[in-house]
Scaffold this active site. Sequence first.
Site, short mmCIF file in Angstrom:
data_model
loop_
_atom_site.label_atom_id
_atom_site.label_comp_id
_atom_site.label_asym_id
_atom_site.label_seq_id
_atom_site.Cartn_x
_atom_site.Cartn_y
_atom_site.Cartn_z
CG HIS A 55 -38.35 21.64 1.14
ND1 HIS A 55 -39.60 21.96 1.86
CD2 HIS A 55 -37.88 20.29 1.74
CE1 HIS A 55 -39.88 20.69 2.71
NE2 HIS A 55 -38.87 19.93 2.61
CG HIS A 57 -37.21 16.84 1.56
ND1 HIS A 57 -36.99 17.40 2.42
CD2 HIS A 57 -35.66 16.53 0.98
CE1 HIS A 57 -35.52 17.24 2.98
NE2 HIS A 57 -34.97 16.84 1.82
CG ASP A 59 -42.31 15.11 2.70
OD1 ASP A 59 -41.22 15.30 2.24
OD2 ASP A 59 -42.65 15.38 3.87
CG HIS A 60 -42.30 19.16 1.31
ND1 HIS A 60 -42.98 20.11 2.26
CD2 HIS A 60 -41.72 18.34 2.29
CE1 HIS A 60 -42.97 19.66 3.29
NE2 HIS A 60 -42.22 18.44 3.42
CG HIS A 113 -35.51 20.66 6.07
ND1 HIS A 113 -35.57 19.69 6.90
CD2 HIS A 113 -36.47 20.22 5.18
CE1 HIS A 113 -36.20 18.53 6.67
NE2 HIS A 113 -36.91 18.96 5.33
CG ASP A 132 -40.84 19.87 6.08
OD1 ASP A 132 -41.63 19.99 6.27
OD2 ASP A 132 -40.15 18.74 5.32
CG HIS A 170 -44.09 17.18 8.31
ND1 HIS A 170 -44.31 15.91 7.81
CD2 HIS A 170 -43.29 17.82 7.52
CE1 HIS A 170 -43.45 15.74 6.89
NE2 HIS A 170 -43.01 16.91 6.56
#
Length: 253
Positions: A55, A57, A59-60, A113, A132, A170
């Site tokens: 996805h 985000h 941190d991805h 999400h 996530d 995570h």
Amino acid sequence: MLQIHQFPCLDDNYGFLVHDPETRATATIDTPDAAKIMAEAEARGWRITDIWNTHWHPDHAGGNAAIKAATGAAVTGPGEVARIGQAPDRVVDQGDTVKLGGATARVLNVGGHTLGHIAYVFDAEKTAFVGDALFAMGCGRIFEGTPEQMWASLNRIAALPRDTTLYCAHEYTQANAKFAIYYDPINPDLQARVAEVAKLRAAGKPTVPMTLDIELKTNPFLRAPLLKRSIMKPDATDVEAFAELRERKNNFK
Ligand code: ZN
Ligand code: FE
């Protein structure tokens, strides 16, 4: 046989490198930290050929541009990844398949999400990368989708074979365990898992990956239909119970 190398990234993310020894193809699942991921690959003598995003985000997908610039890796992911700069070379969604050397992964849409969130399922290897969407004893916050969409997404994961190994993005397991045991206190599988997780974390060890089997037995979100009494909504539909639990998790201390 695929080799999977897992390592901590940023504060509480995991990085994953998936390597096919026969063809030497190597994918990074998401790009939380470009420098760290490239160093981990190099330490193994692996060259990153592919970036597979779950996805958009940061941190991805935040490390996409740097890894692509350094390695020429091909980017595969949902179209939404374009929102943070390095768009996928190939946009994929539910029903598509992606090759890594001799291995094949099937794409599941697990939106909720984020709207376009996807998971990669290596059916032959019984291994799935779920980003996530689903966490150990938890699930992602519903930032963009609806509870209905998220519930359908979790059920797509829950329908995989029970012995599937799940890699989530995570290390949120201990906080999730606190919530789970609060709403599902007399579940013996959960009691045992909470103790096991405490031991692993005290020893500095990861709780990821996990099996779908243990999630079906202990994850309060997958078990929402069984927890209606503990949220005092015995007449709720399954998705209403899920939505209520998700909402309570947002405010749980
Ligand atoms: Zn996310
Ligand atoms: Fe994340």
